[in-house]
Design an enzyme around this catalytic site. Structure first.
Site, mmCIF file in Angstrom:
data_model
loop_
_atom_site.group_PDB
_atom_site.id
_atom_site.type_symbol
_atom_site.label_atom_id
_atom_site.label_comp_id
_atom_site.label_asym_id
_atom_site.label_seq_id
_atom_site.Cartn_x
_atom_site.Cartn_y
_atom_site.Cartn_z
ATOM 1 N N HIS A 155 2.787 -2.233 25.686
ATOM 2 C CA HIS A 155 3.002 -0.734 25.539
ATOM 3 C C HIS A 155 4.464 -0.340 24.986
ATOM 4 C CE1 HIS A 155 -0.796 -0.146 27.568
ATOM 5 N NE2 HIS A 155 -0.444 -0.991 28.255
ATOM 6 N N SER A 276 24.468 2.619 3.828
ATOM 7 C CA SER A 276 23.938 3.865 3.544
ATOM 8 C C SER A 276 25.141 4.436 2.343
ATOM 9 C CB SER A 276 24.089 4.721 4.843
ATOM 10 O OG SER A 276 24.022 6.194 4.412
ATOM 11 N N LYS A 282 26.221 2.341 8.876
ATOM 12 C CA LYS A 282 24.873 1.932 8.792
ATOM 13 C C LYS A 282 24.948 0.531 8.191
ATOM 14 C CE LYS A 282 21.688 4.910 9.006
ATOM 15 N NZ LYS A 282 20.330 4.975 9.335
ATOM 16 N N GLU A 289 11.816 -3.595 6.427
ATOM 17 C CA GLU A 289 11.071 -2.395 6.112
ATOM 18 C C GLU A 289 10.154 -2.641 4.773
ATOM 19 O OE1 GLU A 289 13.981 0.852 6.208
ATOM 20 O OE2 GLU A 289 14.619 -0.116 7.993
ATOM 21 N N TYR A 316 -22.372 -11.552 -15.855
ATOM 22 C CA TYR A 316 -20.948 -11.017 -16.190
ATOM 23 C C TYR A 316 -21.230 -9.475 -16.645
ATOM 24 C CZ TYR A 316 -16.280 -10.413 -18.303
ATOM 25 O OH TYR A 316 -15.318 -9.762 -18.611
HETATM 26 N N1 ARG Z 1 -10.917 -10.879 -20.534
HETATM 27 C C1 ARG Z 1 -12.247 -10.794 -20.212
HETATM 28 C C2 ARG Z 1 -12.190 -10.992 -18.503
HETATM 29 O O1 ARG Z 1 -11.066 -10.888 -17.957
HETATM 30 C C3 ARG Z 1 -12.819 -12.247 -20.517
HETATM 31 C C4 ARG Z 1 -14.301 -12.542 -20.533
HETATM 32 C C5 ARG Z 1 -14.702 -11.555 -21.454
HETATM 33 N N2 ARG Z 1 -16.167 -11.873 -21.571
HETATM 34 C C6 ARG Z 1 -16.990 -10.986 -22.284
HETATM 35 N N3 ARG Z 1 -18.243 -11.074 -22.296
HETATM 36 N N4 ARG Z 1 -16.400 -9.908 -22.973
HETATM 37 O O2 ARG Z 1 -13.167 -10.902 -17.758
#
Ligand code: ARG
Length: 464
Positions: A155, A276, A282, A289, A316
């Site tokens: 504490h 400071s 200071k 920090e 993706y």
């Molecule tokens: N610049 C893209 C990324 O960082 C690369 C991959 C692009 N692929 C795509 N199908 N557009 O993810």
């Protein structure tokens, strides 16, 4: 020139281009992109998908491009969409059709998954080295301060006497866990996504095991859809960084408190403090920090990547490009903080006498006084009450348990004898505490030896 011009009839709008492009930040991993392309071209050559000559020309030119980029001789074309298209375009410009064949059996999706993994893996190694440097400094200080007595707090109130070695040993444990956490992340992530294609593999006879081995992975990733959309390792790495920062931040908080006029436990080296503009007296612990403050950034980076990924369907999607800037920010921040904190700690002067004087006040030996009674047959609960009354008596007389006269002790409880002073001296309080992990000399010697063994096993070559 876009990589995907064929299907498109209209020119893109400039704002869209800028919004979409990632070269501004993904140029940072040009080395990893080239390393991956060299692995891919080597494999294509071995498999007879490219001729030996094509593969060799690609590799030689990629090496040149790498060198020129390192030397700043080749400048990034700001019009390029990303690092992958820039390097491929440069290659093709220089060696013609062979350059166009590099992307056979590959997509930017597995390419960027690979680049990011290679980059993060390199940075994990670098982060581990910096954690090691910090561990070495802490370990040195522990050895130097086995006998530096200080108050231990709960504490933020003085609780029981410990040693500085013991207090620092707590941080040693935290950063050892950080080290092993990074090591765990590295092991789990170390599978190669190259060869996953856009999402569904490829019809070419790629040797994924070869490229994986070539790039020092433990093997190829298992599922091609997961391969291109997995960013778990980024999250895990940022999580490890967030915990490192949390540890650094706690250390900084103590450091700042210890540096106040009220405590004066430490003196920060001039190089790590600033003055400071108005108050001449200071000397502010700015570095500590700032490290404490920057912790929030990393928590933000971690939250951002978790949030970005939570709604992404397989495989993706362009959202994934968002992983980069925040990862780079976290890497720069954690590395900078680790290095500066380590240097600051290593040059800090610990004021032994002040620490010891502080431990002598505040009744840090009250528990030991109670234990004295317990050893003389008084039940602990009663002993607790007796010492409470003694503390009150001390407060009235403005003295410590160590300087309260024996008759005052006896007035409250006749069990006390002359040997109470020896039993509650700070040196005794420390030296008797030898349970595993305690601050006593035997326990500390074992802890320091275990830490030395840990340091010997990991990057023994890091000098600090
Ligand atoms: N610049 C893209 C990324 O960082 C690369 C991959 C692009 N692929 C795509 N199908 N557009 O993810």
């Amino acid at each position: 020139m876009k990589l995907w011009g064929g299907r498109f009839t209209k020119e893109e709008n400039a704002l869209v281009n800028e919004f979409n492009a990632s070269l501004r930040f993904d140029r940072r991993f040009f080395r990893q992109d080239i390393r991956g392309s060299i692995a891919h071209a080597t494999m294509l050559g071995r498999q007879g998908i490219l001729t030996k000559d094509e593969s060799e020309r690609i590799i030689a030119e990629l090496k040149k491009i790498n060198k020129e980029l390192e030397q700043g001789k080749l400048v990034f074309d700001e019009e390029a969409e990303d690092i992958h298209s820039f390097i491929e375009a440069t290659l093709t410009e220089r060696i013609g059709d062979a350059g166009k064949k590099l992307h056979t059996g590959r997509s930017r999706n597995d390419q960027v998954a690979l680049d990011m993994k290679l980059y993060v893996r390199d940075e994990i190694d670098e982060t581990m080295l910096r954690v090691t440097a910090l561990l070495k400094v802490i370990h040195r200080l522990m050895k130097e301060h086995k006998d530096t007595i200080m108050p231990g707090f709960t504490h933020l109130q003085k609780a029981q006497p410990v040693t500085l070695a013991h207090h620092l040993g707590a941080y040693m444990e935290m950063f050892k866990r950080d080290y092993t956490r990074l090591d765990d992340v590295r092991k789990r992530m170390n599978y190669c996504p190259l060869g996953a294609g856009a999402l569904a593999g490829t019809t070419y006879d790629l040797d994924r095991a070869f490229t994986a081995k070539y790039l020092k992975f433990d093997g190829p990733t298992a599922n091609s859809m997961d391969s291109v959309s997995d960013r778990d390792y980024v999250i895990e790495y940022l999580d490890a960084c967030a915990i490192i920062m949390m540890h650094l931040s706690r250390f900084c908080e103590e450091y700042i408190v210890w540096n106040t006029d009220e405590y004066r436990f430490i003196a920060v080296d001039d190089a790590y403090s600033t003055g400071s503009s108005i108050m001449p007296q200071k000397k502010n612990p700015d570095i500590a920090e700032l490290v404490r403050g920057k912790t929030g950034r990393i928590y933000g980076d971690l939250t951002a990547i978790l949030t970005a990924l939570k709604g992404i369907p397989l495989a993706y999607n362009k959202d994934m490009q968002e992983d980069k800037e925040l990862t780079f920010d976290a890497i720069d921040t954690v590395k900078g903080c680790l290095t500066l904190f380590t240097d600051m700690l290593s040059t800090t002067r610990f004021k032994k006498e002040t620490m010891e004087r502080s431990a002598a006040g505040g009744f840090t030996n009250a528990t030991d006084a109670a234990d004295y009674l317990v050893k003389h047959g008084v039940p602990f609960r009663d002993a607790h009450g007796i010492i409470g009354r003694l503390v009150l008596a001390c407060e009235e007389r403005k003295c410590a348990l160590d300087t309260l006269p024996l008759d005052a002790y006896k007035e409250i409880c006749p069990v006390f004898e002359e040997d109470i002073y020896e039993a509650i001296s700070l040196a005794t309080c420390i030296s008797k505490r030898n349970t595993t992990g305690a601050p006593g000399p035997d326990a500390m010697a074992a802890e320091i030896a275990a830490d030395a063994a840990f340091l010997k096993k990991i990057h023994a070559d890091v000098e600090y």
